[in-house]
Scaffold this motif. Sequence first.
Motif, PDB file in Angstrom:
ATOM      1  N   ILE A 138       0.833  -1.207   0.000  1.00  0.00           N
ATOM      2  CA  ILE A 138       0.000   0.000   0.000  1.00  0.00           C
ATOM      3  C   ILE A 138       0.866   1.256   0.000  1.00  0.00           C
ATOM      4  N   TRP A 139       1.860   1.296   0.885  1.00  0.00           N
ATOM      5  CA  TRP A 139       2.654   2.512   1.069  1.00  0.00           C
ATOM      6  C   TRP A 139       3.533   2.796  -0.146  1.00  0.00           C
ATOM      7  N   THR A 140       3.918   1.767  -0.880  1.00  0.00           N
ATOM      8  CA  THR A 140       4.671   1.963  -2.114  1.00  0.00           C
ATOM      9  C   THR A 140       3.908   2.848  -3.083  1.00  0.00           C
ATOM     10  N   GLN A 141       2.588   2.794  -3.036  1.00  0.00           N
ATOM     11  CA  GLN A 141       1.773   3.537  -3.987  1.00  0.00           C
ATOM     12  C   GLN A 141       1.745   5.037  -3.704  1.00  0.00           C
ATOM     13  N   VAL A 142       2.221   5.433  -2.536  1.00  0.00           N
ATOM     14  CA  VAL A 142       2.288   6.859  -2.206  1.00  0.00           C
ATOM     15  C   VAL A 142       3.563   7.467  -2.773  1.00  0.00           C
ATOM     16  N   GLU A 143       4.715   6.919  -2.399  1.00  0.00           N
ATOM     17  CA  GLU A 143       6.012   7.350  -2.920  1.00  0.00           C
ATOM     18  C   GLU A 143       7.004   6.246  -2.597  1.00  0.00           C
ATOM     19  N   ALA A 144       7.424   5.536  -3.626  1.00  0.00           N
ATOM     20  CA  ALA A 144       8.228   4.328  -3.420  1.00  0.00           C
ATOM     21  C   ALA A 144       9.593   4.624  -2.813  1.00  0.00           C
ATOM     22  N   GLY A 145      10.103   5.853  -2.965  1.00  0.00           N
ATOM     23  CA  GLY A 145      11.426   6.155  -2.446  1.00  0.00           C
ATOM     24  C   GLY A 145      11.553   5.966  -0.953  1.00  0.00           C
ATOM     25  N   THR A 146      10.502   6.279  -0.202  1.00  0.00           N
ATOM     26  CA  THR A 146      10.577   6.125   1.249  1.00  0.00           C
ATOM     27  C   THR A 146      10.575   4.659   1.671  1.00  0.00           C
TER      28      THR A 146
END
Length: 545
Positions: free
Chosen positions: A124-132
Motif C-alpha cells: 500500500i505505502w509503495t503507492q504513495v512514494e516508493a522512495g521512502t
Amino acid sequence: MAGTTTHTVTNQPPPLIGYDLFTADRALAEAVERHTDPALLDEVRDELSALGRAAGSAQVQEWGAQANENPPRLRTHDRYGRRIDEVDFHPAWHRLLGKGIAAGLTTAWVRPAGQVRRAAGFLIWTQVEAGTCCPLSMTHAAVPALRTDPALAAEWEPRLTSTVYERELRPAGQKTGAIFGMGMTEKQGGSDVRANTTAARPLAEAGTYELTGHKWFCSAPMSDGFLVLAQAPDGLTCFLVPRVLPDGSRNVFLLQRLKDKLGNRSNASAEVEFAGTWARRVGEEGRGVATIIEMVAATRIDCVLGSAGLMRQAVAQAVHHCTHREAFGGRLVDKPLMRNVLADLALESEAATALGLRLAAACDDGGERELALLRLAVPTAKYWVAKRCAPLAVEAAECLGGNGYVEESGLPRLVRESPLNSVWEGAGNVQALDVLRALRREPQALDAFLLEVARARGADHRLDGAVKDLLTELGDLESVEGRARRLVERMALVLQGSLLVRYAPPEVADTFCASRLGGDWGSAFGTLPPSLDLASVVDRARPES
C-alpha cells in the motif's frame, strides 16, 4: 464569438483521492484474509484499512509528490569547513517515512501475522512514494541478519522494530527508534561481492574492526547503522557500521556523491568511503555472504511487493481514467479493445499481489517446508514480477493517452520507478542463476515448489499441461544456463497460475490460464482471448468503491 465559453472543463476524470487503498484492492484484501489467523483478522483489517485511507488521502498523496519533486541534497561540509557528510530531505520525506514506521512497516518480526500484515502495508505505502520504502525495507530486513549475533540483536532489534521515527543523528543508545541501510556492492564488482576490496583490520577490543575502502551503492545514507561487507583476515565478513559512535562523535562515513537516478528520486543512494571507520563484526569471519543473505532474501521479497504495489497503482489509475473518460460515443472502459488492455493489466497486477502475499505467509509460517519453498520462490518471483512492472506501467500510462505522459497525472513517476526492483538486490540474471543454484543443490526446495503447485492439480487443464512441460524441462539441468530466464519465467507463471486457480474468481483464473499458460496471448498487453469474461476482470480491479 462573444459569449462563447472556451475553457469549460468536461470529460476529465476526477482525482483518484479520498479512498481506501486496502479495501478497494480486492485481490490484496482477499490475500490478507486467506493468510491471516481468523482470530487476528479484524485487527489486521482495521490496521490496513487505516493505512489505506491515509495513503489515499489528498494530504498524503501531496506529500508523495513533494518528496519526489524535491530530491535530497548532499552537504559534505558545514559553513565553517568541517566535514559533516549529511543529506537533507524535504519535510514531506520525513513525514512519509515517519508514518510508514508508525504503521508498523518495520515490526514484522515481533508481531503475530507480522509478515503478511507488513507485506500488505508495504504494498500500500509503495503507492504513495516508493522512495521512502527503501529505508523501511532495509530496516525490516536487517533484523534476521543481526540475529546471527544474539548480543547485537538484543541491542539493536528493539530500535529497528520500534514504531518511533527519530530523524536526528545521535548515538543509537539514546534513541527509541532507529533505521538501517546497507552497503555491499563496489564499483569493480557489482553483484560479484566476493570481489570486494574494502579491508577490515581487527582492533584490540574483541569483535571490533577498522574499515578502509568504499561502497559504490549505499542505500539510505542518513540511517543510524549499516550492514556492510568487507575483507577480514579470514575472508569476506559482515559488519555493522554505526553512523554515530557511542561517545557522540561521528563515525568516519564519507559521502562522496549522491546518485542521479532515473527514478526513486526522493531517496538518497550514495557512494561512501571508509577511512578508519569503526565497525562491529556480525557473525563469523569469512561468513559474510551467509550472514547477510537473510537480509538480501527479505529485501528481495520487498522487490516483489514493491513492484506489485506500483502495478496496482498503475492499474488503478488506468481503470479510474477509463471509467470516467468518454470517447466515440461511450466510456472507454466499455470499449472492447480498451477493456481487453485493462483486463490484461489487471491480471498481471493480481497475479503479482497473490504471489507476494504467499511469500510473506511462508515467512510467517517459518516451517521447514515453507522455508524450502522460499529458497526457490523468492528469486523466481523477484525475477518475474519485477520484470513485468515496467511494461505494465508504460501500458497503463498509454491508457491515459497524452495525459499519461504529463507529470501531473502521476504515471511518469510510476514509469520511472518501475525498472528499479529488477536491478536492485541482483538483476535478472543473478536471480535466474540463483534459481539454478537452488535446483542443483537443494532438492528439498524443488520438492516444496512442486508440492505448492500440485495443490491446484486437476482444476485447470492448461495449468496441468504447463506443469507437465515444466517437469520435462527440469529434467535437464546440465546445460540449462543459457535458457535459465525462460525456465524461471515458466516457474513463475505456473506458481502464479496455481495460486489464482485456487483463490481467485473463476473469470480471473480462466483468463490467466488461457493467456499465460494456454498460449492464447500475444506479445503486448491487450491480446487476451476476447470470448472470456473480461468485463468482470476489469470491474474487480476498479479502485472506486
